[in-house]
Scaffold this active site. Structure first.
Site, PDB file in Angstrom:
ATOM      1  N   THR A  57      -1.289   0.803  -4.596  1.00  0.00           N
ATOM      2  CA  THR A  57      -1.122  -0.421  -3.798  1.00  0.00           C
ATOM      3  C   THR A  57      -0.858  -1.565  -4.768  1.00  0.00           C
ATOM      4  OG1 THR A  57      -3.413  -1.208  -3.900  1.00  0.00           O
ATOM      5  CG2 THR A  57      -2.925   0.472  -2.239  1.00  0.00           C
ATOM      6  N   CYS A  58      -0.711  -2.771  -4.239  1.00  0.00           N
ATOM      7  CA  CYS A  58      -0.452  -3.907  -5.131  1.00  0.00           C
ATOM      8  C   CYS A  58      -1.664  -4.201  -6.015  1.00  0.00           C
ATOM      9  CB  CYS A  58      -0.066  -5.145  -4.327  1.00  0.00           C
ATOM     10  SG  CYS A  58      -1.251  -5.585  -3.075  1.00  0.00           S
ATOM     11  N   SER A 113     -12.082  -4.330  -2.811  1.00  0.00           N
ATOM     12  CA  SER A 113     -10.775  -4.968  -2.637  1.00  0.00           C
ATOM     13  C   SER A 113     -10.723  -6.331  -3.322  1.00  0.00           C
ATOM     14  CB  SER A 113     -10.473  -5.158  -1.140  1.00  0.00           C
ATOM     15  OG  SER A 113     -10.298  -3.915  -0.526  1.00  0.00           O
ATOM     16  N   ASP A 118     -10.980  -6.543   2.817  1.00  0.00           N
ATOM     17  CA  ASP A 118      -9.579  -6.312   3.190  1.00  0.00           C
ATOM     18  C   ASP A 118      -9.428  -4.818   3.482  1.00  0.00           C
ATOM     19  OD1 ASP A 118      -6.885  -6.042   3.452  1.00  0.00           O
ATOM     20  OD2 ASP A 118      -6.355  -6.984   1.546  1.00  0.00           O
ATOM     21  N   PHE A 119      -9.173  -4.485   4.743  1.00  0.00           N
ATOM     22  CA  PHE A 119      -9.138  -3.077   5.145  1.00  0.00           C
ATOM     23  C   PHE A 119      -7.754  -2.445   5.029  1.00  0.00           C
ATOM     24  CE2 PHE A 119     -13.207  -4.184   7.066  1.00  0.00           C
ATOM     25  CZ  PHE A 119     -13.953  -3.069   6.725  1.00  0.00           C
ATOM     26  N   GLN A 124      -3.719   2.869   3.573  1.00  0.00           N
ATOM     27  CA  GLN A 124      -3.044   3.455   2.409  1.00  0.00           C
ATOM     28  C   GLN A 124      -3.655   4.822   2.081  1.00  0.00           C
ATOM     29  OE1 GLN A 124      -0.533   2.126   0.734  1.00  0.00           O
ATOM     30  NE2 GLN A 124      -0.546  -0.048   1.190  1.00  0.00           N
ATOM     31  N   THR A 194      11.368  -6.569   2.885  1.00  0.00           N
ATOM     32  CA  THR A 194      10.595  -6.129   4.058  1.00  0.00           C
ATOM     33  C   THR A 194       9.368  -5.316   3.648  1.00  0.00           C
ATOM     34  OG1 THR A 194      12.069  -4.228   4.217  1.00  0.00           O
ATOM     35  CG2 THR A 194      12.577  -6.113   5.623  1.00  0.00           C
TER      36      THR A 194
END
Length: 416
Positions: A57-58, A113, A118-119, A124, A194
């Site tokens: 993830t980021c 997180s 943050d769910f 993910q 996007t």
């Protein structure tokens, strides 16, 4: 309690890096594209790693899997990303067995997180788990563990207020815009790309800014049109990106590209421009800050925004941890029973074969023998006997290994 975690002589490891020690640039080096994720799973299987889940993830990149040594997983990660082993070692963490399990619970429930609660991470994890399953890279342990983490996440979401208020970087991005851009409903907002965070930001922008002329540009126009339809946006051609930037007041970049897509060369305007880069790796080149009219904000800066919401959320950590302890306890019990499950199964099989031999004998002896009734009663007795043995082995005061040896000796068992 560690040894029973081993499977085929391998331990369960979690290796990875996150926003805590790795900055956006380094996280970008270890970012795993979808194709690379699949390639990691395929290569892992060839190298004898029989269960693996890959998360990218980021905020983090992590591999969870069974290996003889964690370096097998580190090597896989570095081979399929732009990161090096030396770079990884500077910012990485390696967790083994129970510590790795505890880490996944913390990550999957939003306690680790970048913005507490943050769910986004749980969706993910579900996607990654599904991908591993598709590649036949999930063993019963992994299946049970991931489902336990999903269950914990669900309960924390429902039973605590840890995710109340701002729930993600995308919300923080909108809060930032609302706080710093006056008359935002009349400004020109441009979304380039996007990516998921970009889409969420866009949805929040539509909801909170009352701006009805947000423009969306994407390399693939059909994808842009599909998203624009959902959020009532204006779609412009990628070829016009330069002129669109020139007329914009706010540019949100979420292209998901591996290299910067926006640079100083694309900006030809003197009007103030706020750029929000919501991508890992960074999609906006740092040289844009050389322009006096440009303000560049990256998602790492957004997530540092501390407010009352975060303080309120912290109050719910103990309740969340209690839920994790409860569900992890159930998982640990299941894990504990797995090590003596083969012996219990072998005992049940042995008692069942004794039962069948006895029923055969009684059938020959008595013409009016009620075989069905005898079968029901003896099956129930067998179940009660095996339950007694199972409870005995689960008892904390029992030396399970000694008891297993005795049971195998007394009943002359061969584990199958």
């Amino acid at each position: 309690m560690e040894p029973h975690l081993q499977a085929n002589g391998k331990n369960f490891y979690a290796i990875g890096l996150s926003y805590k020690k790795a900055d956006a640039e380094i996280r970008g080096h270890f970012s795993i594209a979808n194709d690379a994720k699949r390639n990691i799973l395929v290569q892992a299987k060839q190298e004898g790693i029989f269960s693996l889940v890959v998360i990218s993830t980021c905020n983090r990149t992590e591999l969870y899997g069974f290996a003889e040594h964690p370096f097998q997983l580190i090597k896989l990660l570095c081979e399929h990303t732009h990161g090096t082993v030396e770079e990884f070692e500077k910012v990485a963490y390696v967790h083994k067995n129970n510590t790795a399990i505890a880490h996944l619970f913390k990550v999957g429930t939003g306690l680790d997180s970048q913005i507490l609660g943050d769910f986004e991470i749980i969706s993910q994890l579900k996607i990654s788990f599904k991908q591993s399953k598709k590649e036949d890279m999930v063993n019963p342990f992994m299946e049970r563990l991931v489902n336990a983490v999903i269950q914990a996440s669900k309960r924390i979401k429902n039973e605590t207020d840890i995710s109340s208020g701002a729930t993600s970087v995308s919300f923080a991005a909108v809060q930032y815009i609302l706080a710093r851009v006056p008359h935002v409903s009349r400004k020109n907002l441009l979304l380039f790309g996007t990516g998921k965070i970009g889409r969420n930001t866009c949805e929040n922008l539509v909801k909170h800014t009352k701006n009805d002329h947000i423009v969306l540009v994407n390399r693939t126009k059909t994808k842009a049109e599909e998203i624009a339809g959902k959020f009532n946006l204006v779609v412009k051609d990628y070829a016009n990106i330069q002129s669109e930037i020139a007329t914009s007041d706010v540019l949100i970049v979420a292209t998901g590209a591996q290299k910067p897509t926006i640079s100083k060369a694309l900006i030809h305007s003197d009007k103030p421009l706020l750029i929000l880069d919501l991508s890992i790796p960074r999609n906006v080149a740092v040289d844009v800050t050389e322009l006096p009219n440009v303000t560049l904000v990256h998602l790492d800066d957004l997530s540092k925004m501390t407010d009352q919401t975060l303080q309120r959320r912290k109050q719910h950590i103990p309740k969340a941890e209690t839920i994790i302890t409860e569900i992890k306890g159930e998982f640990d019990n299941w894990l504990e029973t797995r090590k003596f499950a083969p012996t219990i199964k072998a005992l049940k099989n042995k008692l069942t074969s004794l039962k069948e031999a006895e029923i055969n004998l009684q059938r020959k002896k008595y013409t009016d023998f009620d075989e069905e009734h005898a079968d029901i009663i003896s099956s129930r007795i067998i179940q009660k006997i095996t339950n007694h043995f199972a409870n005995h082995l689960k008892d904390e005061n029992t030396s399970a290994s000694e008891s297993l040896e005795l049971i195998q000796k007394v009943f002359q068992l061969q584990n199958k």
